[in-house]
Structures are given as C-alpha cells and as structure tokens.
Scaffold this active site. Structure first.
Site, PDB file in Angstrom:
ATOM      1  N   ARG A 120     -16.076  -4.158 -82.115  1.00 46.42           N
ATOM      2  CA  ARG A 120     -15.366  -2.950 -82.556  1.00 46.42           C
ATOM      3  C   ARG A 120     -14.543  -3.266 -83.792  1.00 46.42           C
ATOM      4  O   ARG A 120     -13.326  -3.393 -83.740  1.00 46.42           O
ATOM      5  CB  ARG A 120     -14.534  -2.428 -81.413  1.00 46.42           C
ATOM      6  CG  ARG A 120     -15.489  -1.897 -80.375  1.00 46.42           C
ATOM      7  CD  ARG A 120     -14.852  -1.010 -79.427  1.00 46.42           C
ATOM      8  NE  ARG A 120     -15.741   0.093 -79.141  1.00 46.42           N
ATOM      9  CZ  ARG A 120     -15.478   1.016 -78.244  1.00 46.42           C
ATOM     10  NH1 ARG A 120     -14.348   0.988 -77.592  1.00 46.42           N
ATOM     11  NH2 ARG A 120     -16.338   1.980 -78.025  1.00 46.42           N
ATOM     12  N   GLN A 125     -18.481   0.331 -87.245  1.00 47.67           N
ATOM     13  CA  GLN A 125     -18.255   1.648 -86.629  1.00 47.67           C
ATOM     14  C   GLN A 125     -19.494   2.542 -86.651  1.00 47.67           C
ATOM     15  O   GLN A 125     -19.781   3.224 -85.673  1.00 47.67           O
ATOM     16  CB  GLN A 125     -17.108   2.364 -87.347  1.00 47.67           C
ATOM     17  CG  GLN A 125     -15.891   2.470 -86.463  1.00 47.67           C
ATOM     18  CD  GLN A 125     -14.659   2.928 -87.211  1.00 47.67           C
ATOM     19  OE1 GLN A 125     -14.665   3.115 -88.418  1.00 47.67           O
ATOM     20  NE2 GLN A 125     -13.592   3.105 -86.474  1.00 47.67           N
ATOM     21  N   ASP A 128     -22.070   1.866 -83.778  1.00 48.44           N
ATOM     22  CA  ASP A 128     -21.505   1.767 -82.434  1.00 48.44           C
ATOM     23  C   ASP A 128     -22.104   2.829 -81.496  1.00 48.44           C
ATOM     24  O   ASP A 128     -21.677   3.980 -81.489  1.00 48.44           O
ATOM     25  CB  ASP A 128     -19.983   1.921 -82.552  1.00 48.44           C
ATOM     26  CG  ASP A 128     -19.265   1.727 -81.238  1.00 48.44           C
ATOM     27  OD1 ASP A 128     -19.929   1.706 -80.179  1.00 48.44           O
ATOM     28  OD2 ASP A 128     -18.037   1.606 -81.268  1.00 48.44           O
ATOM     29  N   SER A 131     -19.665   4.552 -78.883  1.00 45.51           N
ATOM     30  CA  SER A 131     -18.858   5.665 -79.402  1.00 45.51           C
ATOM     31  C   SER A 131     -19.704   6.919 -79.582  1.00 45.51           C
ATOM     32  O   SER A 131     -19.287   8.007 -79.193  1.00 45.51           O
ATOM     33  CB  SER A 131     -18.238   5.307 -80.750  1.00 45.51           C
ATOM     34  OG  SER A 131     -17.260   4.339 -80.567  1.00 45.51           O
ATOM     35  N   TYR A 228      -9.778  -1.692 -76.390  1.00 43.01           N
ATOM     36  CA  TYR A 228      -9.982  -1.458 -74.962  1.00 43.01           C
ATOM     37  C   TYR A 228      -8.702  -1.656 -74.164  1.00 43.01           C
ATOM     38  O   TYR A 228      -7.810  -2.399 -74.563  1.00 43.01           O
ATOM     39  CB  TYR A 228     -11.025  -2.445 -74.413  1.00 43.01           C
ATOM     40  CG  TYR A 228     -12.422  -2.178 -74.887  1.00 43.01           C
ATOM     41  CD1 TYR A 228     -13.073  -1.005 -74.546  1.00 43.01           C
ATOM     42  CD2 TYR A 228     -13.093  -3.103 -75.667  1.00 43.01           C
ATOM     43  CE1 TYR A 228     -14.371  -0.771 -74.965  1.00 43.01           C
ATOM     44  CE2 TYR A 228     -14.392  -2.879 -76.099  1.00 43.01           C
ATOM     45  CZ  TYR A 228     -15.028  -1.707 -75.739  1.00 43.01           C
ATOM     46  OH  TYR A 228     -16.305  -1.476 -76.157  1.00 43.01           O
TER      47      TYR A 228
HETATM   48  P1  NAD Z   1     -13.173   3.082 -72.738  1.00 44.29           P
HETATM   49  O1  NAD Z   1     -14.387   3.907 -72.527  1.00 44.29           O
HETATM   50  O2  NAD Z   1     -13.242   1.634 -72.468  1.00 44.29           O
HETATM   51  O3  NAD Z   1     -11.975   3.678 -71.837  1.00 44.29           O
HETATM   52  C1  NAD Z   1     -11.620   5.039 -71.915  1.00 44.29           C
HETATM   53  C2  NAD Z   1     -10.119   5.185 -71.949  1.00 44.29           C
HETATM   54  O4  NAD Z   1      -9.568   4.919 -70.660  1.00 44.29           O
HETATM   55  C3  NAD Z   1      -9.390   4.225 -72.900  1.00 44.29           C
HETATM   56  O5  NAD Z   1      -8.655   4.984 -73.830  1.00 44.29           O
HETATM   57  C4  NAD Z   1      -8.504   3.398 -71.984  1.00 44.29           C
HETATM   58  O6  NAD Z   1      -7.277   3.035 -72.606  1.00 44.29           O
HETATM   59  C5  NAD Z   1      -8.288   4.363 -70.840  1.00 44.29           C
HETATM   60  N1  NAD Z   1      -7.793   3.770 -69.602  1.00 44.29           N
HETATM   61  C6  NAD Z   1      -8.110   2.587 -69.017  1.00 44.29           C
HETATM   62  N2  NAD Z   1      -7.411   2.409 -67.876  1.00 44.29           N
HETATM   63  C7  NAD Z   1      -6.642   3.519 -67.708  1.00 44.29           C
HETATM   64  C8  NAD Z   1      -5.719   3.943 -66.709  1.00 44.29           C
HETATM   65  N3  NAD Z   1      -5.427   3.166 -65.664  1.00 44.29           N
HETATM   66  N4  NAD Z   1      -5.112   5.133 -66.871  1.00 44.29           N
HETATM   67  C9  NAD Z   1      -5.368   5.921 -67.939  1.00 44.29           C
HETATM   68  N5  NAD Z   1      -6.244   5.573 -68.900  1.00 44.29           N
HETATM   69  C10 NAD Z   1      -6.866   4.394 -68.793  1.00 44.29           C
HETATM   70  O7  NAD Z   1     -12.603   3.295 -74.200  1.00 44.29           O
HETATM   71  P2  NAD Z   1     -13.407   3.740 -75.512  1.00 44.29           P
HETATM   72  O8  NAD Z   1     -13.670   5.175 -75.485  1.00 44.29           O
HETATM   73  O9  NAD Z   1     -14.551   2.831 -75.653  1.00 44.29           O
HETATM   74  O10 NAD Z   1     -12.362   3.507 -76.697  1.00 44.29           O
HETATM   75  C11 NAD Z   1     -11.258   2.674 -76.624  1.00 44.29           C
HETATM   76  C12 NAD Z   1     -10.624   2.542 -78.023  1.00 44.29           C
HETATM   77  O11 NAD Z   1     -11.456   1.810 -78.913  1.00 44.29           O
HETATM   78  C13 NAD Z   1     -10.287   3.827 -78.717  1.00 44.29           C
HETATM   79  O12 NAD Z   1      -9.007   3.728 -79.259  1.00 44.29           O
HETATM   80  C14 NAD Z   1     -11.278   3.903 -79.821  1.00 44.29           C
HETATM   81  O13 NAD Z   1     -10.799   4.631 -80.928  1.00 44.29           O
HETATM   82  C15 NAD Z   1     -11.442   2.450 -80.161  1.00 44.29           C
HETATM   83  N6  NAD Z   1     -12.730   2.229 -80.844  1.00 44.29           N
HETATM   84  C16 NAD Z   1     -12.742   1.495 -82.007  1.00 44.29           C
HETATM   85  C17 NAD Z   1     -13.951   1.298 -82.665  1.00 44.29           C
HETATM   86  C18 NAD Z   1     -14.034   0.534 -83.956  1.00 44.29           C
HETATM   87  O14 NAD Z   1     -13.017   0.259 -84.552  1.00 44.29           O
HETATM   88  N7  NAD Z   1     -15.227   0.172 -84.402  1.00 44.29           N
HETATM   89  C19 NAD Z   1     -15.126   1.814 -82.141  1.00 44.29           C
HETATM   90  C20 NAD Z   1     -15.070   2.535 -80.952  1.00 44.29           C
HETATM   91  C21 NAD Z   1     -13.862   2.733 -80.320  1.00 44.29           C
END
Ligand code: NAD
Length: 376
Positions: A120, A125, A128, A131, A228
C-alpha cells in the site's frame, strides 16, 4: 510477448481483462488471447475482445506459448496444463487459503504473482485490487441494505404525511466504509460512522457524516501500518462496546466492514445489542467471510434475529461484474504497464522492487514469498 486471459470458474462473474486493456496490451506490442466466453457474465462479448485486437479461442490454444496469464481467481495448477515453464500467472491467487495450489504452481514452473499483496504505497495505488473491489462492495452493501429494508432512505414530505430519513451507521471506515457512507448520504440517509483509526474522523466529517468515536481510551493514532488496523486493547474494546450499545438502538441500517489483516474480523455487535434495535432494521456484514463483525452472522445468508435482518455479504463486487471487471482489469494493466520495458517489448520485474517483492509467490520451481515460507 503473449498475454492469455482465462475464463473464470463457476461462481465468478468477473474477467481479468476488458477490451480497453486488451487494446493497451496490443499497443505495447503484445499478442493477446482470450478464452472463449471469458467476458460473458461481465457483459463483454467475444466479438468485443476480437475488435480490440485479441484472438479468442479454447483454453489450450490460449495458454499455448503464453508468457503472461491473467486471471481473477487462481485456477488449480492442473487447469494450466500446457502452459510453458516460466509463464507468469497474475491475479487474486488467495495465497493464505490456497497454499497447496501455490505449491502446485511452483511445481509446474509457473511464476505466480498475487495482486492482493500489492504494497500500500502511493506508486501502487492504481494497481490495488483490494481497494477497487472494496469500493464497489461498499456501494453495493448500501444498495442491498436499502432493498432489504422495508422503509425508504430519504426524508419525504408528502400529502399523506412525512417519511423520516433512515439512520445508517457505518462501522469500519476503510475503502468500503467510505464508499458506504458516500452512497448512503446520496440516498438521503442520516449517516454516522466509527473506526479505531483516528485518521478516519476527518474523512467521515468530509463526507458529511457524524463521527462516533471512543473518547479517552487510545485506539490507533494516525493510519496504522500500511493503512491497516491492528487488534485494540481490552480496555478500548470495552469502551467501544459501551459506545455501540448507546448508539445502535437508534439505528435503522448498520454496515459493518471492520477487518484486521491476518486475524479473524473483530466482533463489534453482540446478540444483546442486536436485540435493542427496532424490528425491520438491517445489518449488512461485509466481514462475513472473515468470521463476521456481528454475532449470529452467516456468510452468504440472510439471518433474522430479534426482527433484525443480518445479511452475511460475500464477494459483493461479483454482483457488479461489468464495473468490477473493468477496475480489476485496469489494476492488472497498470501493473503490467509500470513494468513493461518498451525497448525489449517485454515485462521486466526487478528483484529489488518493493512491488515485485510484495506480489511474487513462486520462482524457478519454488515458493519464494517470505510470508509463505515462514508459514511452511
Ligand atoms: P480493511 O478492509 O483492512 O478494514 C476496514 C476498516 O475496518 C479499516 O478502516 C479498519 O481501521 C477498521 N477496523 C478494524 N478494526 C476495527 C474495530 N475494532 N472497530 C472499528 N473499525 C475497525 O481496510 P481497507 O479498506 O483495506 O483500508 C485501510 C486503509 O488503507 C484506509 O485508510 C485506506 O485509505 C488505506 N489504503 C491505502 C492505499 C495506498 O496508499 N496505496 C491503498 C488502499 C488503502
């Protein structure tokens, strides 16, 4: 270079290439072969692939001499009989659950690259797949919730009286959660949301929703590793349970998306909390396949408890096959383009590149990824 595109197995509606990405590959000087019927469920005809410059044929012909094989889900190694040694297999190979299949690829000399393990980082991006597919799943979760809910989402003032707006609570504000908030807002609901990562508070506010956060006990400051979440403390979990108990009884729709990589999904809603919700309320649990955020959730089924429907959502991106295929296919095309050497007209994957290290599973007959080697 020859690029092969496979037709997926039963249950998978997506396809790993679309005419637009086929054209791109042809523009790079590659020959593209697409398996007959590969795009059917994503509303792409064989003729559309042909017009984009691909040859359409049976699997054996498509695989023969292919240097790169694109797929959505990883096929069994035996389904790649006839592929040449050293061919690259690129898709969502699910290495955690499919260890044997990955070992099978290594044995047959296939070089497997798994796109779920794309690091990530900003540079990656556009490649991905997690996403791109989660975004669509977040949207579809809200649409499914709305169709299960026996009331309307937006406030309506009519001659026969007023319909109150639905209250939607999104738990877990990653990629899917953000899209769920945006979709529910567009549909006219009153939206609130929560996460353990403090960085999401601003994002929730910027989408016009209300942040509901545990105060006084530290969750995860900032973004967490790779964006994450990790497991929270027992103290935080207790504070979060209390917060949810106070909030959930007033909600009509809850969309849960909380995941922790490599761990079962955190339990966010107990049966006792469910019982406080009004009958007819709907919960869509996007974490169903990882064990569910909601007690009593069954993956792939809708269960009714205390009058509340719990939808155990599975692979929602598949239900939007045309769009999810297009985004998936572009993720793959962005990956190939980034590593395409124009001079030699071939794909060059440097061993020391962070992206290559992240996605490469097998090489020269062995499983080489650190995460898999340490699990062996
Ligand atoms: P994910 O699918 O792993 O999890 C979904 C959400 O659940 C996350 O926001 C996590 O913080 C939340 N979560 C976990 N435990 C929890 C709890 N006990 N209570 C409430 N919420 C809880 O996450 P995701 O959708 O893959 O994305 C996570 C982050 O990564 C985001 O900020 C996203 O913007 C970032 N991201 C960055 C890139 C990049 O820079 N290339 C790419 C994709 C995502």
């Amino acid at each position: 270079m020859k690029i092969a595109v496979l037709k997926e197995g039963a249950g998978e509606s997506r396809v790993a290439a679309i005419p637009e990405t086929v054209k791109k590959f042809v523009g790079l000087g590659a020959n593209v072969a697409v398996e007959q019927g590969a795009g059917e469920e994503a509303s792409i005809r064989d003729a559309d692939f042909e017009s984009a410059g691909a040859k359409v044929g049976a699997r054996t012909a498509v695989l023969k001499d292919a240097d790169i094989i694109l797929c959505v889900n990883g096929p069994e190694a035996s389904a790649l009989d006839g592929a040449k040694k050293g061919a690259l297999l690129i898709g969502a190979l699910d290495p955690v659950k499919r260890g044997e299949a990955i070992a099978g690829y290594a044995k047959s000399g296939i070089e497997a690259l798994t796109m779920e393990w794309m690091p990530r980082i900003t540079r990656a991006q556009s490649m991905d797949i997690l996403s791109s597919q989660s975004n669509l799943a977040g949207y579809k979760a809200v649409v499914d919730a709305a169709s299960t809910y026996g009331r309307a989402f937006p406030m309506m003032m009519t001659a026969a009286g007023t319909v109150s707006p639905a209250k939607v609570f999104v738990m877990g504000v990653g990629v899917a959660g953000l899209q769920a908030i945006a979709t529910a807002r567009r549909m006219g609901a009153q939206v609130s949301a929560t996460d353990v990562r403090s960085a999401t508070k601003e994002q929730i506010l910027s989408l016009g929703a209300k942040p509901i956060f545990v105060e006084g006990v530290a969750g995860i400051e900032g973004e967490g590793q790779g964006g994450y979440a990790s497991e929270t403390s027992a103290e935080y979990q207790a504070a979060q349970a209390e917060l949810v108990s106070g909030h959930i009884a007033k909600q009509d729709i809850v969309i849960t998306t909380a995941l922790i990589p490599g761990r079962p999904a955190p339990r966010l809603i107990s049966d006792a909390q469910l019982a406080t919700m009004r009958p007819g309320s709907v919960i869509v649990d996007l974490a169903a396949e990882a064990g569910g955020n909601v007690e009593g959730c069954v993956a792939g089924e809708t269960v009714v408890r205390h009058g509340v429907s719990i939808v155990g959502a599975v692979q929602l991106a598949r239900t939007l096959a045309a769009d999810s295929s297009a985004l998936f296919a572009r993720n793959l095309a962005n990956f190939l383009t980034a590593f395409w050497d124009k001079e030699s007209g071939s794909l060059v994957l440097p061993d020391d590149d962070e992206i290559v290290v992240g996605v490469r599973l097998t090489r020269g007959g062995s499983v080489v990824h650190e995460r898999l080697k340490s699990a062996q």
